[in-house]
Enzyme design. Structure first.
Site, PDB file in Angstrom:
ATOM      1  N   LYS A  85       0.682  -1.338  -0.010  1.00 32.95           N
ATOM      2  CA  LYS A  85      -0.151  -0.240   0.014  1.00 32.95           C
ATOM      3  C   LYS A  85       0.799   1.294   0.014  1.00 32.95           C
ATOM      4  CE  LYS A  85      -4.066  -1.865   0.274  1.00 32.95           C
ATOM      5  NZ  LYS A  85      -5.050  -1.914  -1.016  1.00 32.95           N
ATOM      6  N   SER A 115       2.038  -9.744  -0.140  1.00 26.95           N
ATOM      7  CA  SER A 115       1.674  -8.296  -0.377  1.00 26.95           C
ATOM      8  C   SER A 115       1.701  -7.596   0.826  1.00 26.95           C
ATOM      9  CB  SER A 115       0.404  -7.878  -1.094  1.00 26.95           C
ATOM     10  OG  SER A 115      -0.779  -8.762  -0.520  1.00 26.95           O
ATOM     11  N   GLU A 162     -10.028   5.340   2.600  1.00 25.54           N
ATOM     12  CA  GLU A 162     -10.653   4.270   3.075  1.00 25.54           C
ATOM     13  C   GLU A 162      -9.905   3.022   3.311  1.00 25.54           C
ATOM     14  OE1 GLU A 162      -9.518   2.675  -0.349  1.00 25.54           O
ATOM     15  OE2 GLU A 162     -10.343   4.570  -0.091  1.00 25.54           O
TER      16      GLU A 162
END
Length: 431
Positions: free
Chosen positions: A95, A393, A117
């Protein structure tokens, strides 16, 4: 390292095939026009890409390594597993790639505040971290159910200076957090940038997020060629919204011999409300929600269904229009993994490799292990090993409470060894 040669760009309407578009309230159209213009400019500006990579190197620790899974590979004859270690990024997930890029873009636009969000919390904590580094105010919207099961990330977001808003609407998960963030943006877009966390939403977000995440795949391709002995045969990545999958897949889209496998959350089973497998289940149908047209889990009347996954970041009702397009055209395949398979794979990753992956990422591990057992039965060239690259990830410390509860289940290591023994017996009987 240059951005991908074949950038994933939509048509003039913001569509990838029949998926995409810009469906927002009229009041937001000036903001969307401004953002589309800025995104298009930076995607054709090499100086922006250089600034972006420099920030990732100095702050996030890129490039992230490729890790060969030697002990796990030893359980599977003729198969080699590799992990792309996005869990080693600053804040513990892929992210940070997106938020650093969008943070730089927000500064170019003169915005002083960002909103976001988050489901699993990784996008939220990455946004809060970036805001602290760049001197921006941050508000993070998070479904109340996810606030409860991702308490460690909520703690860190708040300590980093972000305001965390617990959303009580609807199913109290990611789709409801997105709705709340969009309402905020409608009222404050003059000074606020909506930092969408995945490759969904109205154009240009899918295009922009996929482009920023492509750094993962570009690195992985170079690393596999240099250290893995050539291109992988398979690349696996979990699919919630789709950003980490698109990130690693872009390193191999132009290599048709590399099979790209997305893995959705099959949860507790295929009954409505028990999973989030929009593509793998065949239950996703065309709809328009949250600013874009794609496949959603919904009723015949267009009401969005509840979803479930042991991984908070995968229980999303829709899917990236780019993922939907690539699946429809056959460039990627989409499968799923159940909660039980994921917990089992999590056990073996810790026991065999000493790696604690996020539950989201472990969906890809679970599917790769399951498929590799089938590969053991298939004829292959003597001495040739199948190379499987998995995008890890995120790291799993955020999931400690969920994992602690789930680990009452039977041992995966015993299960895996039993299954491998059975497949070897079948193969030997065939030969």
């Amino acid at each position: 390292m240059m951005p991908p040669v074949k950038v994933l760009t939509p048509d003039d309407r913001g569509y990838f095939g029949r998926f995409g578009g810009t469906y927002v309230a009229e009041i937001l159209m000036p903001a969307m026009t401004e953002l589309t213009r800025a995104a298009t400019q930076v995607m054709h500006d090499p100086t922006f890409w250089d600034e972006y990579l420099q920030e990732l190197r100095e702050f996030s620790g890129r490039p992230t390594p490729i890790t060969p899974l030697k002990r796990l590979s030893g359980l599977m004859e003729g198969v080699q597993f590799f992990l792309k270690r996005e869990d080693l990024n600053q804040t513990g997930a892929h992210k940070i790639n997106n938020v650093i890029g969008q943070g730089l873009l927000a500064k170019r636009l003169g915005k002083t505040r960002v909103i976001a969000e988050t489901g699993a919390g990784q996008h939220g904590i990455a946004t809060a971290t970036m805001a602290a580094r760049f001197g921006l105010k941050a508000t993070i919207y998070m479904g109340a159910e996810d606030v409860e099961r991702q308490r460690p990330n909520v703690f860190w977001m708040e300590k980093l200076g972000a305001q965390v808003v617990s959303v009580e609407d609807g199913a109290r998960t990611l789709k409801d957090a997105i709705n709340a963030a969009m309402r905020d943006w409608s009222s404050h877009f003059e000074d606020t940038h909506y930092l969408l966390g995945t490759a969904c939403g109205p154009h240009p977000f899918p295009m922009l997020v996929a482009w920023l995440q492509s750094v993962t795949g570009l690195e992985a391709r170079e690393q596999m060629m240099a250290h893995g002995g050539g291109l992988p045969d398979y690349v696996y990545a979990c699919v919630g919204g789709g950003s980490n999958a698109l990130g690693i897949f872009q390193g191999f889209l132009n290599d048709p011999e590399v099979k790209l496998i997305g893995v959705e959350a099959q949860g507790k089973g295929m009954a409505p409300g028990q999973h989030a497998a929009r593509l793998a289940s065949g239950q996703g149908t065309m709809g328009i929600a949250q600013g874009y047209e794609s496949l959603f889990l919904q009723t015949k009347d267009g009401q969005m269904l509840d979803t479930h996954s042991v991984a908070a970041g995968l229980d999303y009702v829709g899917v990236s229009p780019i993922i939907a397009y690539l699946a429809e055209t056959g460039r990627i395949q989409v499968t799923g993994a159940t909660d039980a398979e994921v917990i089992a794979a999590h056990r073996v990753m810790m026991a065999k490799e000493g790696i604690i992956g996020a539950l989201e990422s472990t969906h890809a591990v679970a599917a790769a292990l399951r498929d590799a057992r089938q590969l053991m039965l298939e004829p292959s060239e003597p001495g040739r090993e199948v190379k499987i690259l998995i995008n890890l990830s995120g790291r799993g410390d955020k999931d400690i409470f969920t994992i602690a509860e789930a680990f009452e289940d039977p041992s995966w290591q015993q299960f895996l060894e039993h299954k491998v023994a059975r497949y070897r017996l079948k193969r030997d009987k065939k030969s």
